[in-house]
Motif scaffolding. Structure first.
Motif, PDB file in Angstrom:
ATOM      1  N   VAL A 280       0.842  -1.191   0.000  1.00 16.35           N
ATOM      2  CA  VAL A 280       0.000   0.000   0.000  1.00 16.35           C
ATOM      3  C   VAL A 280       0.879   1.245   0.000  1.00 16.35           C
ATOM      4  N   THR A 281       1.981   1.203   0.725  1.00 18.48           N
ATOM      5  CA  THR A 281       2.914   2.326   0.729  1.00 18.48           C
ATOM      6  C   THR A 281       3.470   2.570  -0.665  1.00 18.48           C
ATOM      7  N   ALA A 282       3.870   1.504  -1.341  1.00 18.77           N
ATOM      8  CA  ALA A 282       4.413   1.632  -2.685  1.00 18.77           C
ATOM      9  C   ALA A 282       3.384   2.213  -3.647  1.00 18.77           C
ATOM     10  N   ALA A 283       2.120   1.825  -3.474  1.00 13.67           N
ATOM     11  CA  ALA A 283       1.065   2.317  -4.361  1.00 13.67           C
ATOM     12  C   ALA A 283       0.869   3.819  -4.243  1.00 13.67           C
ATOM     13  N   GLU A 284       1.220   4.385  -3.103  1.00 14.02           N
ATOM     14  CA  GLU A 284       1.075   5.826  -2.888  1.00 14.02           C
ATOM     15  C   GLU A 284       2.337   6.601  -3.263  1.00 14.02           C
ATOM     16  N   SER A 285       3.353   5.901  -3.755  1.00 12.16           N
ATOM     17  CA  SER A 285       4.653   6.525  -3.989  1.00 12.16           C
ATOM     18  C   SER A 285       4.807   6.992  -5.429  1.00 12.16           C
ATOM     19  N   ASP A 286       5.726   7.940  -5.625  1.00 11.48           N
ATOM     20  CA  ASP A 286       6.050   8.401  -6.969  1.00 11.48           C
ATOM     21  C   ASP A 286       6.905   7.386  -7.711  1.00 11.48           C
ATOM     22  N   LEU A 287       7.681   6.608  -6.958  1.00  8.84           N
ATOM     23  CA  LEU A 287       8.540   5.603  -7.560  1.00  8.84           C
ATOM     24  C   LEU A 287       8.606   4.406  -6.635  1.00  8.84           C
ATOM     25  N   HIS A 288       8.328   3.236  -7.183  1.00 11.69           N
ATOM     26  CA  HIS A 288       8.482   1.990  -6.425  1.00 11.69           C
ATOM     27  C   HIS A 288       9.610   1.196  -7.055  1.00 11.69           C
ATOM     28  N   LEU A 289      10.588   0.811  -6.236  1.00 13.48           N
ATOM     29  CA  LEU A 289      11.677  -0.042  -6.683  1.00 13.48           C
ATOM     30  C   LEU A 289      11.470  -1.433  -6.087  1.00 13.48           C
ATOM     31  N   PRO A 290      10.956  -2.375  -6.892  1.00 11.57           N
ATOM     32  CA  PRO A 290      10.681  -3.735  -6.374  1.00 11.57           C
ATOM     33  C   PRO A 290      11.955  -4.552  -6.289  1.00 11.57           C
ATOM     34  N   ILE A 291      12.763  -4.251  -5.329  1.00 15.02           N
ATOM     35  CA  ILE A 291      14.111  -4.795  -5.225  1.00 15.02           C
ATOM     36  C   ILE A 291      14.088  -6.281  -4.882  1.00 15.02           C
ATOM     37  N   ARG A 292      15.084  -6.988  -5.363  1.00 13.75           N
ATOM     38  CA  ARG A 292      15.235  -8.384  -5.008  1.00 13.75           C
ATOM     39  C   ARG A 292      15.588  -8.488  -3.525  1.00 13.75           C
TER      40      ARG A 292
ATOM     41  N   LYS B  28     -24.376   6.618  -5.872  1.00 14.01           N
ATOM     42  CA  LYS B  28     -24.234   7.990  -5.365  1.00 14.01           C
ATOM     43  C   LYS B  28     -23.119   8.754  -6.065  1.00 14.01           C
ATOM     44  N   ASN B  29     -22.561   8.138  -7.117  1.00 14.22           N
ATOM     45  CA  ASN B  29     -21.515   8.775  -7.915  1.00 14.22           C
ATOM     46  C   ASN B  29     -20.323   9.210  -7.066  1.00 14.22           C
ATOM     47  N   CYS B  30     -19.957   8.392  -6.097  1.00 14.50           N
ATOM     48  CA  CYS B  30     -18.770   8.672  -5.276  1.00 14.50           C
ATOM     49  C   CYS B  30     -17.550   8.152  -6.032  1.00 14.50           C
ATOM     50  N   THR B  31     -16.989   8.981  -6.875  1.00 12.61           N
ATOM     51  CA  THR B  31     -15.915   8.546  -7.768  1.00 12.61           C
ATOM     52  C   THR B  31     -14.537   9.013  -7.323  1.00 12.61           C
ATOM     53  N   SER B  32     -14.412   9.396  -6.074  1.00  6.59           N
ATOM     54  CA  SER B  32     -13.107   9.739  -5.522  1.00  6.59           C
ATOM     55  C   SER B  32     -13.049   9.231  -4.086  1.00  6.59           C
ATOM     56  N   VAL B  33     -11.838   9.072  -3.587  1.00  6.12           N
ATOM     57  CA  VAL B  33     -11.662   8.605  -2.208  1.00  6.12           C
ATOM     58  C   VAL B  33     -12.287   9.601  -1.236  1.00  6.12           C
TER      59      VAL B  33
ATOM     60  N   LEU C 159      -9.650   1.675  -1.316  1.00  2.00           N
ATOM     61  CA  LEU C 159     -10.787   2.446  -1.825  1.00  2.00           C
ATOM     62  C   LEU C 159     -10.543   2.860  -3.275  1.00  2.00           C
ATOM     63  N   GLN C 160      -9.350   3.363  -3.552  1.00  2.00           N
ATOM     64  CA  GLN C 160      -9.039   3.770  -4.917  1.00  2.00           C
ATOM     65  C   GLN C 160      -9.084   2.582  -5.865  1.00  2.00           C
ATOM     66  N   GLY C 161      -8.631   1.413  -5.392  1.00  2.00           N
ATOM     67  CA  GLY C 161      -8.696   0.224  -6.225  1.00  2.00           C
ATOM     68  C   GLY C 161     -10.118  -0.156  -6.591  1.00  2.00           C
ATOM     69  N   LEU C 162     -11.048  -0.025  -5.640  1.00  2.00           N
ATOM     70  CA  LEU C 162     -12.462  -0.313  -5.930  1.00  2.00           C
ATOM     71  C   LEU C 162     -13.033   0.696  -6.921  1.00  2.00           C
ATOM     72  N   ILE C 163     -12.644   1.957  -6.787  1.00  2.00           N
ATOM     73  CA  ILE C 163     -13.087   2.981  -7.741  1.00  2.00           C
ATOM     74  C   ILE C 163     -12.573   2.653  -9.133  1.00  2.00           C
ATOM     75  N   ASP C 164     -11.282   2.313  -9.230  1.00  2.00           N
ATOM     76  CA  ASP C 164     -10.686   2.000 -10.526  1.00  2.00           C
ATOM     77  C   ASP C 164     -11.356   0.776 -11.150  1.00  2.00           C
ATOM     78  N   ALA C 165     -11.664  -0.225 -10.335  1.00  2.00           N
ATOM     79  CA  ALA C 165     -12.313  -1.429 -10.852  1.00  2.00           C
ATOM     80  C   ALA C 165     -13.691  -1.113 -11.421  1.00  2.00           C
ATOM     81  N   GLU C 166     -14.430  -0.242 -10.754  1.00  2.00           N
ATOM     82  CA  GLU C 166     -15.754   0.132 -11.259  1.00  2.00           C
ATOM     83  C   GLU C 166     -15.644   0.894 -12.579  1.00  2.00           C
ATOM     84  N   ARG C 167     -14.604   1.713 -12.727  1.00  2.00           N
ATOM     85  CA  ARG C 167     -14.407   2.434 -13.990  1.00  2.00           C
ATOM     86  C   ARG C 167     -14.131   1.472 -15.135  1.00  2.00           C
ATOM     87  N   VAL C 168     -13.324   0.421 -14.832  1.00  2.00           N
ATOM     88  CA  VAL C 168     -13.045  -0.593 -15.857  1.00  2.00           C
ATOM     89  C   VAL C 168     -14.321  -1.281 -16.290  1.00  2.00           C
ATOM     90  N   LEU C 169     -15.197  -1.609 -15.330  1.00  2.00           N
ATOM     91  CA  LEU C 169     -16.469  -2.251 -15.663  1.00  2.00           C
ATOM     92  C   LEU C 169     -17.340  -1.349 -16.529  1.00  2.00           C
TER      93      LEU C 169
END
Length: 891
Positions: free
Chosen positions: A206-218, A853-858, A878-888
């Motif tokens: 979750v921290t990485a998802a909020e970051s500008d850069l994620h380095l998925p290091i070995r 209710k058109n709640c399209t933001s966190v 929460l953002q993931g659920l919003i994004d999933a609904e947009r895909v649908l």
């Protein structure tokens, strides 16, 4: 007694969970409950609490408390118990010497408890065989600080995280493990969007998802990465030569060791990162003066953890980014009083007041201050080695205080065997149902959070009071009192004649000041004369607190360190060897924490709300790996290492790298039949710090072939009834349990009665179909007692709906049959899986708010449902659920 500080309704205290050290207002209510809220005046949290802190009142339930001293399972008086402990320790010491006994303590006891324990063992028993579970979480940081700075000094403040222009998080899922601190960071970033956040972590957390850069290091690639950064800084003119020459030593040798890692192709191969990501990170670090690097267990819990720490410190020393606002390396601790333990010498290689065993001047100071008869001449056994010594019979008496080593230490089954062999085990604890308690010859009931009083120190060196707002039940006593009484009985009356916690704190502060004169970082001389009212009224204060008023917020701004020549040391470091995977053990197992649970769940496991988010032990597995070994979502899997095996629920996700697994370390035999993760972790330790490597165990994974799966809810605690797999959790109004077996259940009705623990008079409704599905619901006098669903595959039942039926309201016939189906009717919307623990908001609630209710933001969801508006830990979900609904919608 606390009128000058507290209102009659609320007591100001401090949260007992992570090292953030949040202030809490606790208000006992007329009905016996306690109202909990964040303290808006506390400088760590300014009124915010995370999901765990918000649910503290739900953990203050009386069941399973240890209420009386016991010897051999029989209740005895305190005098009898304490006499027995003192006699057995004295007898063992007389026969085999002081190193034949040991204490194993905890970062969750208070500083005053810690102080008395160390004084007794190191000053008067004459052994350094006292270590702490903090060895498992931050001892590599301690060792790295001492090597570089000459002292275990954390230079920064929380405000530096907000002031930084670049925040680098290494091996730290701050959003879940230190949520309130992360919300402070996100608020600062929202106010100043130019601020950059980089997360270095093998998992996309979750921290990485909020970051500008994620380095998925070995795994264990961190040292190589920071060696590469140091080389890059040298090549691009990023070294602060004036600072290095004036205030450090050993730079040229450290740089020579780092230069080979300036080859990006080599570095990419060693870290698993691509070259563009490496260039971007290096450029951000080189170009940003105000940089703070926060690191936690992903750095510390490694066989090369101390070198990882020093690799990070080297980069900050090389750039002179230390001791100033918005600059510096920052170790965040995992436990509420890990820092307090460091202050009093809680580790086996330390003395109190940040002094060290092996330093003759320090030993002389402590010995004279305590008037100690026999200070140890050498360091004691660190945690892993300590329990090996118990296993081998070299330690014959051990006192365990406020911790659960049968679950928390690596090779945990060996620890269990060690305690089973040990001639004398004393356990001081709050509850009687930990996995360690059965091995105790003597049980001592301790006061819990809300019942005890003292101090704790958070990650930014801030000392706060924990205050009692409830009476201790039964005969429970403070841990310091127990140890002081044993010390007196061992013949040291004068040294342990403390009248209360305030007297202990005064002595602790006085020792920090004794012959200090600015030569040691830890100085509480300004607090050494606190009387009882002043101690009771003590507001949060950051050390040092010098008597002459020369205290400072940050260390090292003047370039002066605590080494003999006053200069910081660069260290020669090398990357740790990669985990030795093989065809038989092709995966790398990483262990860690989840959002709503804490350590081995002795406290959080008592809250139904905290158990609802992730209610059973699981293993994160990359979908590509799952497809290769034919594992599907929600299958059960067996994870195995050379030291044991567990059964977990498979969670398929690209948050983990292919070839890696992640499993949380919280579940014990109190909550699951085969999920003690630390039984799998090898006892490899860092050669400097002795900290275990909990993040990289070679492992195998295969599908667990279950003949049947089950899910149950009940008003009463559920029984596994011989299931091969089970995981139970508290639920609102009762209990819930997942279960599975390998043998066919011949008499399903008898099995259902056994699992649900039904009285003979209970009515049992039973529905079965030809596909092998069985559904049971039990009632007595119209009252719903529980339900069980059995299926050849993972049970498809709305867990949230099933739990909601435990409310106790009588059920009509239609409702009963709807319950058997496992789905609510149209009049009772299914909330779905819990997302926001703070406000009890489920995934389906959120989806309805988005669609209807058109709640399209966190923020819109927060306004409508409050989800995400307290600790913020669920905002990414929460953002993931919003994004999933947009895909649908696009489909």
């Amino acid at each position: 007694m606390t009128q000058s500080f507290d209102t009659p309704q609320a007591t100001r205290t401090t949260c007992p969970y992570c090292g953030v050290g949040c202030g809490v207002l606790a208000s006992p209510q007329p009905d016996g409950t306690v109202a909990i809220s964040g303290d808006p005046e506390h400088p760590a949290n300014f009124g915010r609490l995370c999901s765990k802190g918000s649910a503290l009142a739900e953990t203050l339930i009386p069941d399973r408390r240890l209420l009386h001293p016991e010897i051999g399972g029989a209740r005895v008086s305190w005098n009898a118990a304490l006499d027995h402990v003192a006699e057995r320790f004295c007898e063992t010491i007389a026969r085999k010497g002081p190193d034949s006994v040991a204490f194993y303590v905890s970062g969750q006891i208070l500083t005053e408890d810690y102080y008395v324990a160390n004084k007794l063992m190191k000053g008067f028993i004459g052994s350094a065989n006292i270590d702490t579970n903090s060895r498992l979480c931050m001892s590599s940081s301690v060792a790295g600080h001492v090597r570089a700075f000459g002292s275990d000094t954390v230079p920064n403040t929380y405000e530096d995280l907000e002031a930084a222009d670049l925040l680098v998080l290494v091996g730290s899922n701050l959003a879940w493990c230190h949520p309130v601190l992360f919300q402070r960071v996100l608020a600062a970033k929202a106010a100043r969007p130019s601020m950059k956040l980089v997360t270095i972590d093998p998992r996309r957390t979750v921290t990485a998802a909020e970051s500008d850069l994620h380095l998925p290091i070995r795994s264990d690639g961190d040292t190589a990465l920071f060696l590469g950064l140091l080389a890059h800084l040298s090549e691009t003119g990023g070294i602060d030569r004036a600072f290095v020459e004036a205030h450090t030593q050993g730079f040229e040798a450290a740089l020579r060791a780092a230069l080979p890692y300036g080859d990006l192709a080599r570095l990419a191969a060693e870290t698993g990162l691509d070259e563009p990501a490496l260039r971007r990170f290096f450029a951000l670090f080189a170009e940003t003066e105000r940089t703070v690097t926060v690191y936690s267990q992903g750095v510390n819990q490694s066989a090369g953890g101390t070198d990882k720490v020093n690799a990070i410190l080297n980069c900050h020393l090389a750039t002179g980014r230390i001791g100033r606002e918005g600059c510096g390396p920052f170790s965040v601790t995992g436990q509420p009083n890990a820092m307090g333990g460091r202050e009093v010498g809680g580790l086996a290689n330390q003395l109190a007041a940040h002094m060290a065993i092996g330093n003759p001047a320090h030993e002389d100071i402590v010995s004279r201050f305590w008037n100690a008869p026999a200070l140890p001449a050498k360091s004691g056994l660190k945690a892993v080695d300590l329990f090996r010594a118990v296993h081998e019979g070299r330690v014959e008496a051990i006192w365990i205080m406020g911790t659960n080593p049968v679950d928390s230490l690596p090779e945990a089954d060996l620890v269990r065997q060690a305690l089973a062999r040990c001639p004398f085990v004393v356990v001081s604890d709050v509850v009687r149902d930990t996995d360690t308690v059965p091995y105790a010859h003597v049980l001592l009931p301790s006061a819990a959070w809300g019942e005890k009083a003292g101090t704790v120190t958070n990650s930014e060196r801030r000392i706060s009071r924990q205050r009692a707002f409830l009476p201790a039940p039964g005969e429970a006593k403070a841990d310091w009192w127990q140890m002081a009484e044993v010390g007196r009985r061992m013949g040291h009356e004068a040294a342990f004649s403390f009248e209360g916690a305030a007297a202990i704190f005064r002595e602790h502060a006085a020792l920090s000041a004794f012959e200090n004169e600015g030569t040691r970082d830890f100085d509480l001389s300004g607090l050494a004369t606190l009387d009882e009212p002043a101690y009771e009224a003590l507001t949060p204060v950051q050390w040092p607190v010098a008597a002459d008023g020369t205290s400072k917020r940050r260390f090292f701004a003047d370039g002066r360190f605590f080494t003999p020549n006053g200069k910081a040391r660069f260290l020669l470091v090398a990357p740790a060897a990669a985990p030795a995977t093989s065809p038989e053990r092709p995966f790398v197992l990483n262990t860690g924490r989840i959002r709503d649970q804490w350590h081995t769940m002795t406290r959080t496991g008592r809250s139904a709300r905290l158990s609802a988010h992730l209610a059973e032990p699981f293993c994160e597995l990359h979908p590509d790996d799952a497809a290769r070994i034919r594992v599907s979502e929600a299958d059960l899997v067996t994870v195995e290492t050379d030291h044991g095996s567990v059964i977990l629920r498979a969670l398929l996700t690209d948050r983990v790298r292919p070839g890696t697994l992640f499993a949380p370390m919280h579940w014990t035999e109190q909550f699951s039949g085969a999920a003690r993760i630390n039984a799998l972790v090898p006892a490899r330790t860092d050669p400097v710090s002795g900290q275990p490597a909990s993040k990289a165990a070679p492992a195998a994974l295969r599908r667990f072939e279950a003949a049947w799966h089950g899910f149950a809810v009940s008003l009463h605690e559920l029984e596994p009834a011989g299931s091969a797999y089970w995981a139970r959790a508290r639920a609102s109004g009762g209990w819930r349990m997942e279960l599975a077996g390998t043998a066919k259940v011949e008499n399903t009705e008898a099995f259902a009665r056994q699992v649900l623990g039904l009285p003979e008079t209970a009515e049992l409704l039973h529905y079965a179909d030809r596909a092998g599905h069985h559904r049971f619901a039990a009632f007595e006098g119209g009252r719903f007692l529980g339900a069980l669903w059995l299926s050849p595959e993972p049970v498809a039942v709305s867990r949230a709906y099933a739990v909601s039926c435990l409310s106790g309201a009588p059920m009509e016939s239609a409702t009963r049959f709807r319950l058997l189906a496992g789905r609510p009717g149209a009049d009772r919307p299914d909330p779905g899986a819990l997302v926001c623990s703070c406000f009890g908001v489920g995934a389906n609630d959120i989806r309805r708010a988005i669609r209807e209710k058109n709640c399209t933001s966190v923020s819109a969801i927060g306004r409508d449902l409050k989800a995400g508006t307290n600790c913020g830990s669920c905002r990414t979900e929460l953002q993931g659920l919003i994004d999933a609904e947009r895909v649908l919608e696009l489909r």
